[in-house]
Write an enzyme that holds these catalytic residues in place. Structure first.
Site, short mmCIF file in Angstrom:
data_model
loop_
_atom_site.label_atom_id
_atom_site.label_comp_id
_atom_site.label_asym_id
_atom_site.label_seq_id
_atom_site.Cartn_x
_atom_site.Cartn_y
_atom_site.Cartn_z
N CYS A 127 46.22 -11.98 -27.59
CA CYS A 127 47.79 -12.08 -28.20
C CYS A 127 49.33 -11.04 -28.52
O CYS A 127 49.06 -9.94 -28.81
CB CYS A 127 47.82 -13.39 -29.30
N LYS B 174 43.91 -7.77 -20.61
CA LYS B 174 43.68 -6.77 -20.32
C LYS B 174 43.60 -6.57 -22.51
O LYS B 174 42.70 -5.14 -21.91
CB LYS B 174 44.83 -5.41 -20.05
O1 M6R Z 1 40.05 -1.14 -24.27
P1 M6R Z 1 39.12 -1.17 -24.14
O2 M6R Z 1 38.95 0.11 -23.18
O3 M6R Z 1 38.63 -1.24 -25.20
O4 M6R Z 1 39.22 -2.59 -23.86
C1 M6R Z 1 36.90 -2.83 -23.60
C2 M6R Z 1 37.15 -4.35 -22.27
O5 M6R Z 1 37.95 -5.00 -23.15
C3 M6R Z 1 37.28 -3.45 -20.69
O6 M6R Z 1 37.24 -2.51 -20.27
C4 M6R Z 1 37.12 -4.61 -19.97
O7 M6R Z 1 35.57 -5.00 -20.13
C5 M6R Z 1 37.81 -4.92 -18.32
N1 M6R Z 1 39.15 -5.53 -18.39
C6 M6R Z 1 36.71 -4.07 -17.40
O8 M6R Z 1 37.46 -3.98 -16.05
#
Ligand code: M6R
Length: 570
Positions: A2, A565
């Site tokens: 959120c 995201k």
């Molecule tokens: O913002 P972050 O790198 O910590 O996020 C980690 C994961 O949520 C992120 O890499 C997720 O696996 C992606 N959407 C994959 O494409």
């Protein structure tokens, strides 16, 4: 997850502007959205944010929310803002109240009536009929879990803001204030921000703000204003989807990173290199794609003679014994992933040194670190990590090269463009895979993390079940799943004869083998200069393949179902 945004300005502004600022946080969740103003009007909608829905009415104070559902289905009733029984208090919340069930039962017995199934609604009921500031310490004592909350009272042009766990920041604009989950919500209006610390409360009016530390009581807190710079909002340009735009930006983003590591980030790089040298072992902590990048980081550091491990953030405490000789390296695009932040809280309390690789500047992870590197990928809007995965890998390779892993970084990045020469071929392969039920991706050494990364991309964007595996593990069980026509992608850098043997083994059992190879072996050609560039370029080819399969299936590429995201809940 959120996103929350609150605005209080000296001059009236249009409710539509409030939703436009909220839209900048849509990557945090896009199940439903809503707005409340200090006149007592509340509007809620299911679906992605449509700024026009609020109309052009003028308001002085608003709170808005874009939701990624945790407690309760995606319905208008469960959308924020939520109110107390009288309708005079409205709140928006990012986080999870972990003792929600018991508080709800208690409040129900007291006679409160609930309009939603959410944990968040309880917050509004808690403050019903009370003085807000006086009730903050008891709130912090009672409510467990994570929360960033914005609260308004009907008829008052002020926002009450408080947080524990979830991020919250105040933007200081010329004629008013914006409170938000992160700076991106207001980076088009101001470059000045005040970051909330843990257990802080603020009252923000149109003429000023006051901060307090919540410590059983309220203690006034002096806050620093931080000046920040953040790249202007990027549009899709001529691309149909952000994902494709962001893949195409990889060559430029990788050059920008190397330039920055050699120049303006040189001191930070030296600081991290010295932290690594002084540590006995390195432990990466990360989630999703950032974890896969860390699996490559381990291998780069090993080649520089440094012992390294990577632990998935959500299981960090179950798999590690950290001591003062360990350097923890947090890897996170957003810098706001709750699993990573939780893991860091646990070790920070024990005085362990933390370094980080982040993309979003001034994020929580960056601010929790003793040293950090910005991976300079620029804003990534699509849920799929693409250019940020590549820049994470490159930043790790660069550090390893300074520690003794002999490699020429410029020759690695110089060949990335050649992946795009394969685009038509990749598109053809994608057409053949659009109806697949399962896809297996096999790699060894540097290619193993890439196999996992490609499989993750396929799952999240094409909704096809995919498994990324160590090729050598296949024969220990999974091989029994290979049938006539099962698609198996084999990542085969030059000289990797073992992966070729695996390819023969699966082909012999009827698999549809798709080679990603830098030798002429059919399939998709990767014109790499060595193993590091092969791994990055194979990942890029996998990103393109994913994109074209999802496009073939007509899926919402930039915003896949159920995801966001930035994952800001546990
Ligand atoms: O913002 P972050 O790198 O910590 O996020 C980690 C994961 O949520 C992120 O890499 C997720 O696996 C992606 N959407 C994959 O494409």
């Amino acid at each position: 997850m959120c996103g929350i945004v609150g605005m209080v300005f000296k001059n009236p502004f249009s409710a539509r502007d409030a939703l436009t600022s909220l839209k900048r946080l849509e990557y945090r969740g896009y199940d439903s959205f809503g707005i409340a103003d200090s006149n007592g009007r509340i509007q809620k909608f299911v679906g992605e944010i449509d700024e026009t829905k609020a109309g052009d009415r003028l308001v002085n104070t608003t709170i808005t929310h874009t939701r990624w559902a945790t407690h309760g289905n995606v319905t208008e009733a469960n959308a924020h803002p939520h109110t107390d029984c009288t309708g005079s208090i409205a709140i928006v919340h990012n986080g999870i109240i972990s003792n929600f069930s018991e508080i709800r039962e208690e409040m129900k017995a007291e006679g409160h009536r609930f309009a939603s199934e959410t944990d968040s609604e309880l917050i509004a009921h808690f403050f019903e009929g009370k003085n807000i500031a006086d009730s903050i310490p008891p709130f912090f004592a009672k409510f467990k879990g994570e929360y960033a909350v914005l609260l308004i009272k009907k008829g008052e042009d002020a926002i009450y803001a408080f947080k524990r766990g979830s991020p919250l920041v105040l933007g200081i604009a010329q004629d008013g204030y914006v409170l938000a989950s992160d700076i991106y919500a207001f980076s088009d209006r101001t470059g000045n921000a005040v970051f909330f610390n843990e257990d802080e409360f603020a009252v923000v009016g149109k003429n000023g703000y006051e901060f307090y530390k919540v410590n059983g009581k309220l203690e006034p807190s002096e806050k620093q204003v931080t000046a920040f710079k953040w790249m202007a909002e990027e549009t899709k340009k001529d691309y149909e989807h952000y994902m494709m735009k962001e893949i195409k930006e990889i060559p430029e983003a990788s050059r920008r990173l190397l330039d920055s590591l050699e120049a303006e980030q040189r001191e930070s790089v030296e600081s991290i290199v010295s932290l690594v040298r002084n540590a006995k072992r390195i432990v990466f902590v990360a989630s999703g794609s950032s974890y896969h990048a860390s699996l490559l980081g381990i291998q780069f550091l090993r080649r520089a003679g440094v012992e390294a491990h990577a632990i998935v953030a959500s299981e960090f405490k179950n798999f590690t014994l950290i001591d003062e000789n360990t350097l923890v390296v947090a890897v996170s695009q957003s810098g706001e992933t709750m699993d990573v932040i939780e893991a860091l809280h646990g070790i920070k309390a024990r005085g362990v040194k933390i370094a980080s690789l982040v993309n979003v500047p001034y994020s929580t992870v960056q601010r929790m670190s003793h040293s950090h590197i910005n991976i300079c990928a620029g804003q990534e809007v699509a849920v799929a990590a693409t250019k940020t995965f590549v820049n994470q890998v490159l930043a790790m390779a660069y550090i390893a090269s300074l520690l003794g892993y002999a490699m020429d970084m410029r020759s690695v990045t110089g060949v990335f463009n050649s992946v795009f020469a394969q685009e038509a071929r990749i598109k053809d392969v994608a057409k053949t895979l659009a109806t697949a039920r399962d896809i297996y991706v096999l790699g060894r050494g540097f290619s193993y993390p890439v196999a996992r990364e490609i499989a993750l991309k396929l799952k999240e964007i094409t909704y096809i079940h995919a498994e990324g595996m160590m090729a050598g593990e296949l024969k220990h069980g999974t091989l029994s799943l290979i049938e006539q026509g099962t698609p198996v992608i084999c990542l085969a850098p030059k000289g990797d004869n073992d992966i070729m043997s695996t390819a023969h083994e699966v082909a012999g059992r009827g698999a549809n083998v798709i080679m990603f190879s830098d030798e002429a072996r059919g399939g998709i050609k990767i014109d790499s200069t060595g193993k590091v560039s092969f791994s990055v370029m194979a990942a890029m080819a996998g990103q393109l393949l994913t994109y074209y399969i999802a496009r073939e299936k007509g899926l919402p590429i930039d915003k896949p179902r159920n995801l966001a995201k930035s994952v800001t809940v546990k």
